[in-house]
Scaffold this motif. Structure first.
Motif, short mmCIF file in Angstrom:
data_model
loop_
_atom_site.label_atom_id
_atom_site.label_comp_id
_atom_site.label_asym_id
_atom_site.label_seq_id
_atom_site.Cartn_x
_atom_site.Cartn_y
_atom_site.Cartn_z
N SER A 145 13.42 7.14 -77.69
CA SER A 145 13.22 8.38 -78.75
C SER A 145 11.83 8.79 -78.98
O SER A 145 11.66 9.94 -78.68
CB SER A 145 13.40 7.94 -80.19
OG SER A 145 14.83 7.55 -80.27
N LEU B 35 17.78 10.89 -81.69
CA LEU B 35 17.25 11.53 -82.57
C LEU B 35 17.83 12.75 -82.99
O LEU B 35 17.71 13.60 -84.08
CB LEU B 35 15.87 11.89 -82.00
CG LEU B 35 14.73 10.85 -81.84
CD1 LEU B 35 13.36 11.72 -81.33
CD2 LEU B 35 14.44 10.42 -83.28
N SER B 36 19.16 12.95 -82.27
CA SER B 36 19.68 14.26 -82.65
C SER B 36 20.49 13.97 -83.96
O SER B 36 20.87 13.12 -84.39
CB SER B 36 20.90 14.60 -81.60
OG SER B 36 21.76 13.61 -81.26
N ALA B 37 20.75 15.47 -84.56
CA ALA B 37 21.21 15.58 -85.62
C ALA B 37 22.49 15.09 -86.03
O ALA B 37 23.47 15.00 -84.94
CB ALA B 37 21.41 17.33 -86.30
N THR C 252 16.71 11.48 -76.73
CA THR C 252 17.28 12.83 -77.34
C THR C 252 18.47 12.65 -78.15
O THR C 252 18.51 13.12 -79.33
CB THR C 252 17.45 13.61 -76.30
OG1 THR C 252 16.05 13.87 -75.41
CG2 THR C 252 17.74 15.19 -76.75
N TYR C 253 19.22 11.82 -77.62
CA TYR C 253 20.49 11.67 -78.30
C TYR C 253 20.23 10.62 -79.49
O TYR C 253 20.78 10.94 -80.69
CB TYR C 253 21.34 10.78 -77.18
CG TYR C 253 22.74 10.07 -77.96
CD1 TYR C 253 23.68 11.09 -78.36
CD2 TYR C 253 22.86 8.89 -78.28
CE1 TYR C 253 24.98 10.51 -78.91
CE2 TYR C 253 23.90 8.41 -78.81
CZ TYR C 253 25.02 9.13 -79.20
OH TYR C 253 26.16 8.56 -79.94
N ILE D 250 14.66 9.72 -71.61
CA ILE D 250 14.69 10.96 -72.18
C ILE D 250 16.00 11.33 -72.90
O ILE D 250 16.04 11.69 -73.90
CB ILE D 250 14.01 12.12 -71.24
CG1 ILE D 250 12.28 11.66 -71.04
CG2 ILE D 250 13.91 13.46 -72.12
CD1 ILE D 250 11.77 12.68 -69.95
N ILE D 251 16.74 11.31 -72.08
CA ILE D 251 18.29 11.86 -72.54
C ILE D 251 18.82 10.81 -73.65
O ILE D 251 19.19 11.28 -74.68
CB ILE D 251 19.36 11.88 -71.33
CG1 ILE D 251 18.84 12.73 -70.31
CG2 ILE D 251 20.43 12.27 -71.91
CD1 ILE D 251 18.87 14.31 -70.54
N LEU D 252 18.51 9.51 -73.31
CA LEU D 252 19.09 8.72 -74.19
C LEU D 252 18.42 8.64 -75.71
O LEU D 252 18.77 8.77 -76.61
CB LEU D 252 18.70 7.31 -73.91
CG LEU D 252 19.08 5.87 -74.69
CD1 LEU D 252 20.67 5.85 -74.98
CD2 LEU D 252 18.53 4.60 -74.12
N PHE E 181 23.06 11.73 -85.62
CA PHE E 181 22.99 10.42 -84.89
C PHE E 181 21.76 9.88 -85.34
O PHE E 181 21.78 8.56 -84.97
CB PHE E 181 23.12 10.63 -83.55
CG PHE E 181 24.47 11.05 -83.14
CD1 PHE E 181 25.50 10.47 -82.97
CD2 PHE E 181 24.27 12.54 -82.52
CE1 PHE E 181 26.56 10.68 -82.41
CE2 PHE E 181 25.57 12.93 -82.21
CZ PHE E 181 26.98 12.43 -82.25
N TYR E 182 20.79 10.57 -85.90
CA TYR E 182 19.55 10.03 -86.25
C TYR E 182 19.49 8.54 -87.08
O TYR E 182 18.89 7.54 -86.69
CB TYR E 182 18.66 10.85 -86.87
CG TYR E 182 17.34 10.19 -87.55
CD1 TYR E 182 16.28 10.76 -86.81
CD2 TYR E 182 17.38 9.77 -88.63
CE1 TYR E 182 15.09 10.28 -87.13
CE2 TYR E 182 15.88 9.28 -89.16
CZ TYR E 182 14.83 9.56 -88.37
OH TYR E 182 13.49 9.03 -88.70
N TRP F 194 21.28 5.71 -85.06
CA TRP F 194 20.54 5.04 -84.09
C TRP F 194 18.90 4.86 -84.39
O TRP F 194 18.48 3.58 -84.69
CB TRP F 194 20.59 5.86 -82.81
CG TRP F 194 22.03 6.06 -82.41
CD1 TRP F 194 22.91 7.06 -82.25
CD2 TRP F 194 22.66 4.76 -81.42
NE1 TRP F 194 24.15 6.37 -81.62
CE2 TRP F 194 24.02 5.21 -81.07
CE3 TRP F 194 21.99 3.73 -81.02
CZ2 TRP F 194 24.66 4.65 -80.33
CZ3 TRP F 194 22.74 2.81 -80.04
CH2 TRP F 194 24.12 3.36 -79.69
N TYR F 195 18.33 5.98 -84.52
CA TYR F 195 16.91 5.82 -84.89
C TYR F 195 16.81 4.93 -86.02
O TYR F 195 15.89 4.03 -86.11
CB TYR F 195 16.52 7.10 -84.54
CG TYR F 195 14.73 6.91 -84.76
CD1 TYR F 195 14.03 6.62 -83.53
CD2 TYR F 195 14.10 7.14 -85.87
CE1 TYR F 195 12.52 6.65 -83.77
CE2 TYR F 195 12.73 7.31 -86.06
CZ TYR F 195 12.10 6.96 -84.85
OH TYR F 195 10.61 6.84 -84.89
N SER G 28 11.29 10.60 -75.31
CA SER G 28 11.66 11.97 -75.43
C SER G 28 10.77 13.03 -76.04
O SER G 28 10.75 13.80 -75.54
CB SER G 28 13.07 12.09 -75.94
OG SER G 28 12.99 11.89 -77.36
#
Lengths: 98, 565, 503
Positions: B343, B398-400, B395-396, B391-393, B402-403, B406-407, B346
């Motif tokens: 995260s 942190l994405s709206a 980005t995922y 970077i892709i992982l 999923f935050y 995951w994060y 990214s």
């Protein structure tokens, strides 16, 4: 818990400005699914009432005085640029939709 | 002391083979502390020392490939300046005149800095990292920039965009990573000291693989200003050396508060040098050592386990009080790390967009030649597969939408792990584990397989980064001819607590085998350097450069030519 | 792209049929010496790319360190807006790619802003007050500036490439976000305009911002949605970005209300989208749809730690707050003896400070207002600059008023003198000396000139002498022409009366 599709990987790639070929996205998708399956374990733990940690060392922000320091020279600032003109950085055409 | 060590070493076969060692040869095999003594007494000059290292670098690099940039000309100039300061009677810091190698993740003014990535190839920074300012102020010549996995992402240095680094113990094997360049350079006697960066074990795991000492200080103990960010909440600069004392000397030099880093600790550097000297006395009475139950689970190779158990028995024999500590959340460290780290990656790697520095790749001619397409093309061509994966992982994660899952979850798991460490350190002073579950693997054996296999390398080192605590890896003997590492972790801001047992382990193992481990390393390049004449600095400056240029040309040329300034 | 304004429903009709709900995100650029996260000095108009450190250029390895003054200024602004100051605040990264953004993320504040809820009372032209509810006022850093080259008028469309000046990157901004503002009806634009003007007054009174919209010191994002009745849930909103004039903000609101009303009344649907205010066409044009917009991937910035603001510190800052603009305005209105309409005109012209200073320099309030809202405002308008950017100072205005009072200048000479000052010819005394402006006093000389004018205009003279004073202006004009405007009008009038025999 396979989460990624090739299309989604390409969308994420666009979001973070990495142009991916279909082949590359497909390959990445497989890797990411393996990783995601493994690391989804974190959701096993009960963390409902646990506060998040952003930074491991508890610190209060140090605030700096509003005193100016010598800036980079124009030459230094531009020294790494792939393209410059007239003392400025040059960007390719920026589209209105960007 | 020195005399005795050499006598002991000479009893070994490989040293008989190299029995015509010259004086120069001896110099490069000294510890940094010993070099400092000789510099202080005037027995050797910084120029002689630096030239000797350059000679070894020139001889070793064809087979080791530890350096991305050799800054020989500058190093000799810096050595002369250091000698001049000393000649004037200036009071010099402990390591003045001792040369050092720097991981290419740390920004050096006037010396190309690439993070081993095509995307930054050619970047010559206009500023120095805080640690580099300190090193320059101390009069330490900077030998060059060492190889790493691209943007410090990897555990083998095979993910360097330019070439893999080889392990001096077996050049068909990896030196670990990401800081394989620094570790190999120090192990191969190309430099007495190096700096690394450690986000999940990038100093310690290569230390274990190459038989060197690697330290990750307390988070905030060493300024990160000028360390290219991988995962800001875990990155930490630290020493790479051949002895525990050398690491302590370097940590005291680079550590301390820096107003340029908001995460820098205001506290003074813990007394690590004193602690290392104390440890050399091999008396650990009153030291409480905890063995993490969860760190000795599956996946640990038998020889590593054997060496670990033997080292624990040495600790006990020196009077340490050893107990087992239960940390049930610890196995989740790897999972939390592989959410948090990507995260931050990214976001931290977003700035490499072809606008301000590094390469720019224009999109194919059939696409709109726009800024957005330029960024897409530049980052596609400029980043390697492992960096893209993370970077892709991230980005995922942190994405709206999923935050939280995951994060957010990973941040809370991180809190649990910190709490477990706090709890554990109520009953023990330090915690120990193997640094890596395995020893150095063959080049190419893990690159294309299951990514989790590589990530598992860092299972023992990651918890310290999550918790921000200090950790050190010291050699704990060979297994099948390859080094293994012993990790000691201490509470935040108490780096001194781990230096004492680390130095004790080092001394006990040396006493046991009548030599330190690195003296059993075959180093034909050192002998070759000793036999040859001095290498010209301008020649040394070109080492490995042709190969890198070819890689860059391929990346940029694949889409379009690099635009002229 | 732009909807044709003529085809839109009228504003009155739109307000009759719909209830507008709007919100503003006002960005106020702080005028600190250095940037928010690095010690680079910033000044508008400097040579491009000469106000940068590794931090504001986003160089690898650089790290942000917070400017204390920026936070203190933001807190003072928050206090003036009656905001709750949060004890703990946190920095958040807003991730998006744009060539003018050196790190390709903005450092802003998310769940834990420096300033929480507050409000601002604004006064309408008719004297009614309205309370605008504020959700938060957080701190963030600005981006650099693009200049589009090769297209028409420096516009983005059709440009060949862009030049980037990163000087502005890292300059501190306070983003003041309202809650949805309800119940403003037909006064929506007026209240929005008054709200932004009041924020500017506050920022200037506090000395935290230059508040110059034309230099980008302030700009606003305007959110508008409509619903049939105040009891309905909020409708889909449009967001018009970066409107950088008071007029633009008001007109954006009016335009969006009309545009949305037109669509809704035809049974259409409002798209949740980002729009742009186009000054040249006075319309908003559509930008990006929210659905394919950026996912900003907000997360706490790991390079920064929590900011702790103690209540003691907040109280210390509260003590430094100057008299708030609305308090001062009420005081000055009373002191000056202006009615609401006069005072409103002063506020609208942004002339409170200059009039106050002119009065302090010795002029009467009405005398000062006459100049600042008259001749000086006219020239400022012509040149599209603010009042304080012209060469005329409050002292100059007071000096001219003094000269009039002393009879050294008449009105027409005074205007000529002011024009000289505005032309950069120096102080009023300099201008008077340079041009030899001098009122022709009464007495024999004036009598001769008036008599001469009577003689040249026999018809008029006849009427005047018969007591019909209506055509007196003809004689005054003739006298003024003859004296090059230097005659004192009052003295001329008296002389005419005398010669006409009416005295």
């Amino acid at each position: 818990m396979s989460t990624f599709t090739t299309k989604q990987v390409k969308r994420l790639g666009f979001l973070v400005r990495i142009g991916l070929t279909d082949e590359e996205a497909d390959h990445l998708k497989n890797d990411l699914n393996v990783i995601a399956d493994s690391i989804s374990k974190i959701q096993e733990l009960d963390t409902k009432d646990v506060p998040p940690t952003t930074n491991p060392v508890p610190l209060k922000a140090h605030l700096r005085d509003d005193t100016a320091a010598t800036p980079l020279t124009l030459k230094e600032a531009l020294s790494g640029a792939p393209k410059t003109s007239d003392g400025q950085f040059v960007a390719p055409r920026i589209l209105g939709s960007e | 002391m020195l005399r005795r060590r050499l006598t002991v070493s000479l009893s070994r076969l490989e040293f008989w083979e190299a029995s015509d060692m010259s004086a120069e040869n001896e110099i490069v095999k000294l510890s940094a502390a010993q070099m400092a003594q000789k510099l202080a007494s005037g027995e050797v000059s910084s120029r002689e020392l630096t030239q000797a290292e350059i000679n070894v670098i020139a001889a070793a690099e064809p087979s080791i490939k530890a350096f991305l940039t050799v800054s020989a000309s500058r190093a000799l100039k810096e050595a002369d300046e250091s000698d001049a300061r000393r000649a004037k009677g200036e009071k010099m810091p402990a390591l003045a005149g001792v040369p050092i190698a720097i991981k290419d993740m740390i920004v050096t003014k006037g010396i190309e800095t690439t993070a081993a990535s095509k995307i930054l190839k050619g970047w010559i920074p206009p500023y120095d990292a805080t640690v580099i300012r300190k090193i320059r102020a101390a009069g330490m010549p900077l030998l060059g920039k060492t190889n790493l996995d691209e943007f410090a992402q990897g555990s083998s240095t095979e993910h360097s965009a330019f070439f893999p680094t080889h392990n001096p113990w077996d050049t068909t094997r990896v030196p670990g990573g990401s800081g394989g360049g620094s570790a190999s350079a120090v192990a191969a006697f190309e430099a007495p000291l190096a700096l690394g960066t450690d986000t999940g074990g990038s100093i310690r795991q290569p230390g274990a693989f190459t038989g060197t000492v690697g330290v990750k200080p307390t988070y905030g103990g060493v300024s990160r200003f000028g360390a290219i960010a991988m995962a800001s909440s875990m990155d930490q600069i630290g020493p790479v050396s051949r002895t525990v004392l050398d690491a302590a000397l370097l940590q005291e030099l680079i550590g301390g508060y820096d107003a340029n880093d908001s995460t820098s600790l205001p506290d003074a550097v813990p007394p690590v040098v004193a602690a290392a000297r104390e440890g050399q006395k091999m008396d650990l009475h009153g030291v409480r050592v905890g063995i993490i139950k969860q760190a000795l689970g599956e996946g640990i190779s038998d020889p590593v386990r054997t060496n670990f158990e033997h080292t624990v028995s040495l600790l006990k024999s020196m009077g340490a009080q050893v107990s087992e500590v239960d940390m049930p959340a610890l196995p989740y460290s790897l999972d939390a790390y592989y959410v948090l780290m990507p995260s931050e990656v990214s976001s931290n790697l977003a700035r490499y967009d072809g606008m301000r520095y590094g390469i720019r790749v224009m999109p194919p001619a059939d696409q709109e030649q726009s800024a957005q397409n330029m960024m897409l093309a530049t980052r596609e061509a400029g980043f390697g597969p492992e960096v893209k994966r993370r970077i892709i992982l991230g980005t995922y994660a942190l994405s709206a939408g999923f935050y939280d899952k995951w994060y957010g979850s990973a941040q809370r798991v991180r809190t649990l792990i910190i709490r477990e460490f706090n709890q554990a350190f109520k009953s023990v002073d330090v915690l120990v584990s193997p640094t890596s579950p395995i020893s150095a693997f063959k080049i190419g054996s893990e690159v294309s397989g299951n990514p989790m296999t590589m990530y598992m390398n860092d299972i023992a080192t990651i918890p310290a980064n999550l918790a921000g605590i200090p950790a050190i890896s010291v050699p704990m003997g060979l297994a099948n001819g390859l080094p293994t590492g012993f990790q000691i972790m201490a509470p935040q801001k108490r780096d001194d607590l781990m230096y004492k047992p680390a130095a004790a382990v080092e001394a006990a193992l040396k006493q046991e085998s009548c030599a330190d481990m690195l003296s059993s390393l075959k180093t034909p390049w050192v002998d070759q350097a000793a036999h040859g004449s001095d290498v010209a600095a301008t020649d040394a400056d070109q080492i490995n450069k042709a190969e890198e240029a070819a890689v860059e040309a391929k990346a940029v040329g694949a889409r379009s030519t690099r635009e002229e300034k | 792209m732009a909807d044709n304004a003529e085809k839109l429903m009228s504003f009155d009709e739109a307000i009759k049929r719909f209830d507008p709900v709007w919100g503003l995100e006002v960005h106020v650029e702080l005028s600190t010496n250095t940037k928010l996260f690095c010690p680079a000095h910033y000044e508008f108009g400097a040579t491009p790319n000469t106000e940068l450190t590794p931090v504001s250029l986003g160089l690898p390895g650089s790290l942000p360190v917070i400017n204390k003054k920026a936070l203190d200024d933001a807190i003072r602004l928050g206090l003036a807006l009656h905001c709750h100051i949060n004890e703990w605040s946190q920095w958040t990264r807003k991730n998006y790619f744009y060539p003018d953004m050196p790190r390709d993320y903005q450092i802003s504040q998310g769940d834990y802003p420096l300033n929480g809820e507050g409000y601002l009372d604004v006064t309408c032209e008719d004297g009614t007050k309205f309370r605008v509810p504020i959700l938060r006022a957080h701190v963030e850093d600005d981006a650099g500036k693009n200049t589009h080259i090769g297209g028409a008028d420096g516009r983005i469309e059709g440009a060949d490439h862009s030049l980037i000046d990163y000087n502005r990157a890292g300059v501190p901004l306070v983003e003041i976000v309202t809650k949805p503002v309800e119940g403003t009806g037909a006064k929506a634009a007026e209240i929005a305009g008054a709200y932004v003007r009041t924020i500017r007054e506050i920022a200037r009174a506090l000395g935290v911002s230059h508040g110059k919209l034309e230099q980008g010191n302030m700009r606003a994002d305007v959110n508008v949605s409509l619903r049939r009745s105040p009891s309905d849930p909020l409708g889909t909103r449009s967001e018009t970005k970066n409107v950088n004039s008071f007029r633009g903000i008001e007109r954006t609101l009016i335009y969006e209300i009309r545009r949305q009303a037109t669509i809704l009344s035809k049974g259409g649907e409002i798209l949740q989208e980002t729009r742009h205010w186009d000054e040249s066409t006075q319309t908003t044009t559509n930008g990006r749809l929210k659905s394919d917009a950026n996912d900003y991937r907000y997360f706490p910035d790991p390079d920064l730690v929590w900011v702790h603001t103690t209540s003691d510190h907040v109280e210390e800052l509260r003590k430094t707050l100057p008299e708030m603009p609305w308090v001062r305005q009420a005081r000055l209105q009373k002191e000056w003896g202006f009615d609401d309409r006069q005072m409103h005109a002063v506020l609208n012209a942004g002339a409170v400070d200059v009039i106050d200073q002119t009065v302090q320099a010795g002029a009467t309030a009405s005398g000062a207002a006459k100049w600042w809202l008259g001749e000086i405002a006219r020239v400022a308008n012509e040149q599209s600059v603010s009042l304080d950017e012209l060469p005329a100072t409050p002292q100059d205005v007071a000096d001219i008023e003094e000269m009039i009072k002393d009879g050294k200048l008449n009105n027409s000479l005074a205007i000529k003198t002011m024009d000289g000052v505005l032309n950069g010819e120096g102080s009023p005394a300099d201008v008077v000396a340079k041009h030899g402006y001098k009122v022709v006093e009464g007495g024999d000389k004036l009598e001769g000139i008036v008599k001469d004018a009577f003689a040249k205009n026999p018809d008029v003279a006849e009427k005047l002498k018969s007591g019909n004073m209506k055509p007196m202006g003809v004689i005054i004009g003739a006298v003024m022409r003859a004296t090059h405007g230097q005659a004192d009008a009052k003295a001329v009038r008296q002389m005419i009366m005398k010669i006409a025999g009416n005295k």
